[in-house]
Write a protein that holds these residues in place. Structure first.
Motif, PDB file in Angstrom:
ATOM      1  N   TYR A 189       1.050  -1.251  -0.001  1.00  0.00           N
ATOM      2  CA  TYR A 189       0.035  -0.030   0.302  1.00  0.00           C
ATOM      3  C   TYR A 189       0.857   1.250   0.007  1.00  0.00           C
ATOM      4  CZ  TYR A 189      -2.942   3.523   1.901  1.00  0.00           C
ATOM      5  OH  TYR A 189      -3.446   4.929   2.212  1.00  0.00           O
ATOM      6  N   PHE A 190       1.998   1.282   0.851  1.00  0.00           N
ATOM      7  CA  PHE A 190       2.613   2.373   0.971  1.00  0.00           C
ATOM      8  C   PHE A 190       3.767   2.744  -0.054  1.00  0.00           C
ATOM      9  CE2 PHE A 190       1.930   0.378   5.271  1.00  0.00           C
ATOM     10  CZ  PHE A 190       1.159   1.555   5.631  1.00  0.00           C
ATOM     11  N   SER A 191       4.073   1.755  -0.872  1.00  0.00           N
ATOM     12  CA  SER A 191       4.715   2.018  -2.231  1.00  0.00           C
ATOM     13  C   SER A 191       3.573   2.447  -3.269  1.00  0.00           C
ATOM     14  CB  SER A 191       5.433   0.616  -2.671  1.00  0.00           C
ATOM     15  OG  SER A 191       6.301   0.126  -1.765  1.00  0.00           O
ATOM     16  N   GLY A 192       2.650   2.040  -2.953  1.00  0.00           N
ATOM     17  CA  GLY A 192       1.529   2.482  -4.202  1.00  0.00           C
ATOM     18  C   GLY A 192       1.194   3.972  -4.068  1.00  0.00           C
ATOM     19  N   ARG A 193       1.170   4.430  -2.646  1.00  0.00           N
ATOM     20  CA  ARG A 193       0.691   5.834  -2.260  1.00  0.00           C
ATOM     21  C   ARG A 193       2.195   6.713  -2.990  1.00  0.00           C
ATOM     22  NH1 ARG A 193      -2.614   7.458   1.624  1.00  0.00           N
ATOM     23  NH2 ARG A 193      -1.808   9.363   1.084  1.00  0.00           N
ATOM     24  N   SER A 194       3.262   6.077  -2.829  1.00  0.00           N
ATOM     25  CA  SER A 194       4.631   6.789  -3.419  1.00  0.00           C
ATOM     26  C   SER A 194       4.533   7.042  -4.969  1.00  0.00           C
ATOM     27  CB  SER A 194       5.749   6.268  -2.732  1.00  0.00           C
ATOM     28  OG  SER A 194       5.848   6.244  -1.331  1.00  0.00           O
TER      29      SER A 194
END
Length: 227
Positions: A189-194
């Motif tokens: 999820y966090f890589s996706g936000r970046s």
């Protein structure tokens, strides 16, 4: 073969001993337990990767990353932290960290992450001297540079890798998972936000190019359209 140099910053004495002991079997590790000292070490040495705690004396991990990124946009940085809030992880990635592992972490996973990022940095020469034409822009991957007329835009290493990935697959659908795994080594999820932040920046750069656009393919990924 010379070992890659790692700056490891952790103020918990026991954890630091155990982690450094394991890392030293694979890398040349310099340990610091103080944020300010760690940044001074970074400024006066040539490291290949940084592994940082967040809660540190004198200068916390977020401050260190911000300071490092002003001097070096390419060096891989991994956070190791007991801060589990989603907001902390997103903040760390937005400031410029490449990954964020939550304590307690697996030493095997940490070593794997380090090796992935080191291999990726080594490849990014960036593997080609080829330049690309994108509308009115000339893209120089080797120099992390976009040029149009007298205007020059410097990209980060990850933005350069993303744009080159799009160009090598121009007018074809790129699955979101492939992009995330290429840039971060995972598709969480966090890589996706970046990734969404990087896509937004590229769109702003090319917003006046009528024949260049990045399209969302719902629930699949993206497509760079060059007409």
């Amino acid at each position: 073969m010379n070992k890659k140099k790692i700056l490891y910053v952790e103020d918990d004495e026991t954890l630091a001993f155990l982690t450094a002991d394991n890392l030293e079997q694979h890398f040349d590790v310099t340990h610091s337990n103080n944020g300010k000292e760690a940044f001074e070490l970074f400024c006066n040495s040539d490291f290949d990767l940084c592994v940082l705690d967040i809660m540190l004396p004198d200068m916390d991990g977020f401050e260190i990353v911000s300071a490092i990124r002003k001097r070096n946009e390419e060096i891989p940085i991994i956070f190791l932290s007991a801060k589990t809030l989603k907001e902390d992880k997103i903040n760390g990635l937005k400031l410029g960290a490449d990954d964020y592992l939550i304590k307690p972490y697996s030493i095997e996973e940490l070593i794997l992450k380090i090796e992935i990022f080191l291999n990726r940095s080594q490849k990014n020469s960036i593997g080609t001297h080829q330049n690309y034409n994108i509308g009115s822009f000339i893209f120089e991957p080797e120099n992390f540079l976009l040029k149009t007329g007298t205007k020059k835009i410097t990209l980060t290493e990850r933005e350069t890798t993303l744009l080159k990935l799009f160009l090598d697959n121009a007018n074809s659908v790129l699955k979101r998972e492939k992009i995330l795994n290429t840039l971060w080594g995972n598709d969480d999820y966090f890589s996706g936000r970046s990734l969404d932040v990087f896509i937004s920046r590229l769109r702003k750069i090319f917003k006046d190019e009528t024949h260049v656009r990045i399209e969302n393919i719902p629930r699949v990924g993206f497509k760079l359209i060059i007409e």
